[in-house]
Design an enzyme around this catalytic site. Structure first.
Site, PDB file in Angstrom:
ATOM      1  N   ARG A 154       0.839  -1.219   0.000  1.00 36.29           N
ATOM      2  CA  ARG A 154       0.000   0.000   0.000  1.00 36.29           C
ATOM      3  C   ARG A 154       0.867   1.259   0.000  1.00 36.29           C
ATOM      4  O   ARG A 154       0.685   2.155  -0.832  1.00 36.29           O
ATOM      5  CB  ARG A 154      -0.919  -0.009   1.234  1.00 36.29           C
ATOM      6  CG  ARG A 154      -2.045  -1.021   1.162  1.00 36.29           C
ATOM      7  CD  ARG A 154      -2.784  -1.096   2.488  1.00 36.29           C
ATOM      8  NE  ARG A 154      -1.947  -1.682   3.510  1.00 36.29           N
ATOM      9  CZ  ARG A 154      -2.079  -2.924   4.004  1.00 36.29           C
ATOM     10  NH1 ARG A 154      -3.060  -3.675   3.589  1.00 36.29           N
ATOM     11  NH2 ARG A 154      -1.257  -3.389   4.918  1.00 36.29           N
ATOM     12  N   SER A 174       9.958  -6.372  -4.721  1.00 32.11           N
ATOM     13  CA  SER A 174       8.959  -6.750  -3.718  1.00 32.11           C
ATOM     14  C   SER A 174       8.794  -8.254  -3.708  1.00 32.11           C
ATOM     15  O   SER A 174       9.262  -8.941  -4.622  1.00 32.11           O
ATOM     16  CB  SER A 174       7.623  -6.063  -4.023  1.00 32.11           C
ATOM     17  OG  SER A 174       6.852  -5.964  -2.845  1.00 32.11           O
ATOM     18  N   ARG A 236      10.392   0.038   9.348  1.00 29.92           N
ATOM     19  CA  ARG A 236      10.655  -0.248  10.764  1.00 29.92           C
ATOM     20  C   ARG A 236      12.167  -0.276  10.935  1.00 29.92           C
ATOM     21  O   ARG A 236      12.883  -0.863  10.102  1.00 29.92           O
ATOM     22  CB  ARG A 236      10.082  -1.608  11.171  1.00 29.92           C
ATOM     23  CG  ARG A 236       8.589  -1.611  11.413  1.00 29.92           C
ATOM     24  CD  ARG A 236       8.192  -0.835  12.671  1.00 29.92           C
ATOM     25  NE  ARG A 236       6.768  -0.915  12.928  1.00 29.92           N
ATOM     26  CZ  ARG A 236       5.866  -0.012  12.544  1.00 29.92           C
ATOM     27  NH1 ARG A 236       6.243   1.069  11.887  1.00 29.92           N
ATOM     28  NH2 ARG A 236       4.598  -0.169  12.846  1.00 29.92           N
ATOM     29  N   GLU A 265      14.347   2.057  19.018  1.00 26.95           N
ATOM     30  CA  GLU A 265      13.682   3.319  19.369  1.00 26.95           C
ATOM     31  C   GLU A 265      13.514   3.403  20.866  1.00 26.95           C
ATOM     32  O   GLU A 265      13.146   2.422  21.494  1.00 26.95           O
ATOM     33  CB  GLU A 265      12.335   3.402  18.647  1.00 26.95           C
ATOM     34  CG  GLU A 265      12.557   3.574  17.166  1.00 26.95           C
ATOM     35  CD  GLU A 265      11.294   3.699  16.332  1.00 26.95           C
ATOM     36  OE1 GLU A 265      10.196   3.860  16.905  1.00 26.95           O
ATOM     37  OE2 GLU A 265      11.411   3.636  15.107  1.00 26.95           O
ATOM     38  N   HIS A 283       9.715   9.104  14.326  1.00 27.73           N
ATOM     39  CA  HIS A 283       8.680   8.107  14.004  1.00 27.73           C
ATOM     40  C   HIS A 283       7.289   8.762  13.904  1.00 27.73           C
ATOM     41  O   HIS A 283       6.401   8.483  14.717  1.00 27.73           O
ATOM     42  CB  HIS A 283       8.662   6.967  15.035  1.00 27.73           C
ATOM     43  CG  HIS A 283       7.968   5.742  14.519  1.00 27.73           C
ATOM     44  ND1 HIS A 283       8.276   4.479  14.930  1.00 27.73           N
ATOM     45  CD2 HIS A 283       6.974   5.586  13.597  1.00 27.73           C
ATOM     46  CE1 HIS A 283       7.501   3.597  14.311  1.00 27.73           C
ATOM     47  NE2 HIS A 283       6.697   4.258  13.496  1.00 27.73           N
ATOM     48  N   GLY A 285       5.518   8.938  10.816  1.00 23.00           N
ATOM     49  CA  GLY A 285       4.974   8.619   9.492  1.00 23.00           C
ATOM     50  C   GLY A 285       3.474   8.842   9.369  1.00 23.00           C
ATOM     51  O   GLY A 285       2.995   9.405   8.382  1.00 23.00           O
TER      52      GLY A 285
END
Ligand code: NAP
Length: 326
Positions: A154, A174, A236, A265, A283, A285
């Site tokens: 997506r 991919s 990630r 993180e 972070h 997004g």
């Protein structure tokens, strides 16, 4: 039924859940303390959690009444899905509603690195903008360059749509190939990972974190990239070997990077924050008012369906639950 909400959520979402259920909500921004999570989960039928909550065997073993785990976010590597399935608990996420917002941020990082936006801002604030000159503060063109997208799901597709508007040439790698129609729509061509890394001027990472994507980009892959290339990472943290990235940036193996996510993180790899050729974001997004509200509502709808015993709309393990009822 009793529900634990582990993070501060919009009031409308808490009210929606609270209409028929008793909500214990953790109303603070730092992640819920682990001991508190372990204590609070014991008598709950519903859990609405976030990426900062590790939902592992220890939590699941205490959650004897749990009927549903509704994750606020699309990534779900922090949840032991197999453990939940074995206990008959559906696990849900919030796909789709954050796609465009996260792709916007990937593109913001791409433009910011190429055009040295953060460095420029700092220069002006420090009073060091004294005159215009033809060769000062040069960045790199984006239009006409090749973007390599790794993970064409997506968000990867949404990044591709933006890049097409900027006149970029698009290549991708991919797990599953797109249909010929989808490839034609955006002039996308599939490449092996190594070829993509060799050819791209910008590489964006849009894969989930899985055992197969951990350190997908390490020193070997960074060496394959052009010295003029940029790495844009909104997936990630552990998808990139951050220590190897620091070395590559320091030694000029690649020209720059834009990062929204980090391996541990919220600690940064030593040396990363000292580099001028990186743009670092905390972070964010999916962090817009509209998207975070949509995510919360979607997580609540999943939670309520699970509490009713209905199939939640965005269930990650429904097929598994049907195959092997607990
Ligand atoms: P998605 O639609 O599932 O797309 C992921 C794509 O990666 C899929 O096309 C998948 O292939 C592909 N993939 C999986 N494993 C791969 C591998 N080993 N090698 C190559 N490709 C692989 O997910 P999405 O909604 O785009 O989200 C992607 C990720 O972005 C999330 O999992 C999350 O971790 C991250 N994210 C970050 C933020 C942020 O705040 N920075 C916000 C939202 C999401 P298949 O088509 O075969 O499944």
């Amino acid at each position: 039924m009793k529900v634990l909400v582990t993070a501060r959520m919009p009031e409308e979402v808490l009210s929606l859940i609270g209409q028929d259920h008793q909500v214990e909500s953790y109303d603070a921004d730092p992640p819920i303390d682990r001991q508190k999570l372990l204590r609070s989960i014991a008598d709950k039928e519903g859990l609405l959690c976030t990426i900062t909550d590790r939902i592992d065997t220890e939590v699941l073993d205490r959650a004897l009444a749990l009927k549903v785990i509704a994750n606020y976010g699309v990534g779900f590597e922090h949840i032991d899905i197999d453990g939940a399935s074995q206990r008959g608990i559906p696990v849900t996420n919030t796909p789709g509603v954050l796609t465009e917002t996260t792709a916007d941020l990937a593109f913001a990082l791409l433009l910011a690195t190429a055009r040295r936006v953060v460095e420029g801002d700092k220069r002006v604030r420090e009073g060091k903008f004294q005159y215009w000159a033809p060769l000062l503060f040069l960045g790199q063109d984006v239009s006409g360059k090749t973007l390599g997208i790794i993970g064409m799901g997506r968000i990867g597709k949404a990044v591709a749509r933006r890049a097409a508007g900027f006149g970029m040439k698009l290549i991708y790698h991919s797990r599953t190939r797109l249909s010929p129609i989808e490839e034609q729509e955006l002039w996308l061509s599939l490449k092996p990972l190594e070829t993509l890394l060799r050819e791209a001027d910008f590489v964006t990472l849009n894969v989930p974190l899985t055992p197969f994507t951990r350190h997908l980009i390490g020193s070997r892959e960074l060496e394959l990239m052009k010295p003029s290339a940029y790495l844009i990472h909104t997936a990630r943290g552990p998808v990139v070997d951050e220590a190897a990235l620091v070395v590559a940036l320091r030694q000029g193996q690649i020209r720059g990077a834009g990062l929204d996510v980090y391996e541990r993180e919220s600690e940064l790899c030593p040396g990363l924050a000292d580099l001028e050729n990186v743009v670092l974001l905390p972070h964010v997004g999916s962090a817009t008012v509209e998207t975070r509200t949509r995510m919360a509502l979607m997580a609540a709808e999943n939670l309520l369906a699970g509490l009713r015993g209905d199939p939640p709309p965005n269930c990650l393990n429904w097929a598994e639950l049907m195959r092997n009822p607990a």
